[in-house]
Design a protein around this motif. Sequence first.
Motif, PDB file in Angstrom:
ATOM      1  N   ALA A 308      36.856  43.234  29.895  1.00  0.00           N
ATOM      2  CA  ALA A 308      36.312  42.244  28.962  1.00  0.00           C
ATOM      3  C   ALA A 308      35.712  41.053  29.694  1.00  0.00           C
ATOM      4  CB  ALA A 308      37.405  41.776  28.006  1.00  0.00           C
ATOM      5  N   GLU A 309      36.297  40.687  30.824  1.00  0.00           N
ATOM      6  CA  GLU A 309      35.810  39.526  31.580  1.00  0.00           C
ATOM      7  C   GLU A 309      34.790  39.908  32.651  1.00  0.00           C
ATOM      8  OE1 GLU A 309      38.962  37.089  33.070  1.00  0.00           O
ATOM      9  OE2 GLU A 309      40.043  37.056  31.161  1.00  0.00           O
ATOM     10  N   GLY A 310      34.473  41.209  32.727  1.00  0.00           N
ATOM     11  CA  GLY A 310      33.470  41.655  33.690  1.00  0.00           C
ATOM     12  C   GLY A 310      33.927  41.598  35.129  1.00  0.00           C
ATOM     13  N   ILE A 311      35.226  41.732  35.354  1.00  0.00           N
ATOM     14  CA  ILE A 311      35.772  41.719  36.719  1.00  0.00           C
ATOM     15  C   ILE A 311      35.620  43.124  37.300  1.00  0.00           C
ATOM     16  CG2 ILE A 311      37.782  41.267  38.157  1.00  0.00           C
ATOM     17  CD1 ILE A 311      36.750  38.812  36.719  1.00  0.00           C
ATOM     18  N   SER A 312      34.827  43.276  38.350  1.00  0.00           N
ATOM     19  CA  SER A 312      34.541  44.592  38.915  1.00  0.00           C
ATOM     20  C   SER A 312      35.663  45.048  39.844  1.00  0.00           C
ATOM     21  CB  SER A 312      33.219  44.570  39.682  1.00  0.00           C
ATOM     22  OG  SER A 312      33.337  43.779  40.849  1.00  0.00           O
ATOM     23  N   VAL A 313      35.730  46.358  40.020  1.00  0.00           N
ATOM     24  CA  VAL A 313      36.696  46.932  40.959  1.00  0.00           C
ATOM     25  C   VAL A 313      36.425  46.405  42.366  1.00  0.00           C
ATOM     26  CG1 VAL A 313      37.375  49.084  42.100  1.00  0.00           C
ATOM     27  CG2 VAL A 313      37.147  49.019  39.617  1.00  0.00           C
ATOM     28  N   GLU A 314      35.132  46.320  42.720  1.00  0.00           N
ATOM     29  CA  GLU A 314      34.766  45.868  44.067  1.00  0.00           C
ATOM     30  C   GLU A 314      35.253  44.443  44.345  1.00  0.00           C
ATOM     31  OE1 GLU A 314      32.408  49.350  43.147  1.00  0.00           O
ATOM     32  OE2 GLU A 314      32.747  47.493  42.046  1.00  0.00           O
ATOM     33  N   SER A 315      35.137  43.549  43.361  1.00  0.00           N
ATOM     34  CA  SER A 315      35.579  42.162  43.569  1.00  0.00           C
ATOM     35  C   SER A 315      37.099  42.091  43.720  1.00  0.00           C
ATOM     36  CB  SER A 315      35.120  41.264  42.417  1.00  0.00           C
ATOM     37  OG  SER A 315      35.783  41.614  41.203  1.00  0.00           O
ATOM     38  N   ILE A 316      37.810  42.966  42.994  1.00  0.00           N
ATOM     39  CA  ILE A 316      39.272  42.997  43.129  1.00  0.00           C
ATOM     40  C   ILE A 316      39.659  43.479  44.532  1.00  0.00           C
ATOM     41  CG2 ILE A 316      41.373  44.136  42.298  1.00  0.00           C
ATOM     42  CD1 ILE A 316      40.069  44.215  39.513  1.00  0.00           C
ATOM     43  N   ILE A 317      38.951  44.507  45.027  1.00  0.00           N
ATOM     44  CA  ILE A 317      39.245  45.023  46.376  1.00  0.00           C
ATOM     45  C   ILE A 317      38.933  43.955  47.431  1.00  0.00           C
ATOM     46  CG2 ILE A 317      38.596  46.752  48.104  1.00  0.00           C
ATOM     47  CD1 ILE A 317      38.054  48.679  45.738  1.00  0.00           C
ATOM     48  N   LYS A 318      37.806  43.253  47.271  1.00  0.00           N
ATOM     49  CA  LYS A 318      37.441  42.209  48.238  1.00  0.00           C
ATOM     50  C   LYS A 318      38.520  41.120  48.302  1.00  0.00           C
ATOM     51  CE  LYS A 318      33.199  43.135  49.863  1.00  0.00           C
ATOM     52  NZ  LYS A 318      33.096  44.534  49.453  1.00  0.00           N
ATOM     53  N   SER A 319      39.175  40.845  47.163  1.00  0.00           N
ATOM     54  CA  SER A 319      40.218  39.805  47.159  1.00  0.00           C
ATOM     55  C   SER A 319      41.416  40.212  47.999  1.00  0.00           C
ATOM     56  CB  SER A 319      40.660  39.516  45.707  1.00  0.00           C
ATOM     57  OG  SER A 319      41.434  40.589  45.187  1.00  0.00           O
ATOM     58  N   LEU A 320      41.579  41.507  48.258  1.00  0.00           N
ATOM     59  CA  LEU A 320      42.697  41.989  49.067  1.00  0.00           C
ATOM     60  C   LEU A 320      42.507  41.687  50.550  1.00  0.00           C
ATOM     61  CD1 LEU A 320      43.101  45.527  47.423  1.00  0.00           C
ATOM     62  CD2 LEU A 320      44.462  43.503  46.955  1.00  0.00           C
ATOM     63  N   PHE A 321      41.253  41.445  50.960  1.00  0.00           N
ATOM     64  CA  PHE A 321      40.981  41.194  52.380  1.00  0.00           C
ATOM     65  C   PHE A 321      41.611  39.869  52.842  1.00  0.00           C
ATOM     66  CE2 PHE A 321      36.761  43.817  52.528  1.00  0.00           C
ATOM     67  CZ  PHE A 321      37.484  44.932  52.195  1.00  0.00           C
TER      68      PHE A 321
END
Length: 321
Positions: A308-321
């Motif tokens: 709903a908030e448009g949070i992509s899988v890629e942005s979530i993975i990048k936050s893990l770095f």
Amino acid sequence: MSLYSSEVEAVEALTASYKEIQTEVSKVIIGQEDVIKSVLIAIFSNGHCLLVGVPGLAKTLLVQTVSRVLDLSYNRIQFTPDLMPSDITGSEILSEDRSFKFIRGPVFANIILADEINRTPPKTQAALLEAMQERTVTTSGVNHKLPKPFFVLATQNPIEQEGTYPLPEAQLDRFMFNVKLDYPSFEEELLVVRNTTSNLKPDLTKIISAEQIEYFQHLVRNIPVTDNVLNYAVKMVSKTRPGTSHATDKINQYLTWGAGPRASQFLVLGAKCHAALMGKYSPDIEDVQAIATEVLRHRIVRNYKAEAEGISVESIIKSLF
């Protein structure tokens, strides 16, 4: 028997072979260097690869070209709603002497192109599970070994969802990488159109054999990895699991499910291979980060809030770095 006198020499040979393969494949596939690299990392790591992109981005042509350059046997399976499991694995027929004989299906090849894999029902998709994991096919209680090396390179169209079946999580988890193909740049598309609308047919040189690929697969597994890189890879995967001690607020907020242990294994194997292709003798944290998105993309499940908030899988993975 070792093909090279030392592991240092073997890593240098793998790096050189990778560059030669890239050069040959690039004669046919314009651009997509990162995609080609991901496919080759999966192959040298003895993994499978899922290629996701809109029609016309040369996914099928890429797989065909790689099989030609690697001098491997190749079969294409077009997945359709009426495809049966026996159309993939093979079936038994009654021969003239009244005995049953197993007729091998198209899965018996080094490289399998599973074209539009999400267009067939889960029952037929499941026919690939044993082949992808065990490299065998079992029919009527008899176990048949698949040729070595063996890879499944599957394609999927993300746009047209009518008449498609989502891949089960167990099937998705068998793929080492989920690679997204993007549109070419203007200059690349110009070159593609110029080459494909003429009679230009590039000659491809076969670079390495099946025996060499198997040797390089063993080499990749023998590459040493330091404890801090191992801990970094496993901790990154642990962070994707909501409700656990390593999960961040963003993970707890936006994910329903995290990645399993197979993701940690592929992160370390992929980092080893990435390091070797870059001419390094041991992976570092940057090698883990270089392949993390492709390894984790299809293993974490967003919740409704993230969508709903448009949070992509890629942005979530990048936050893990």
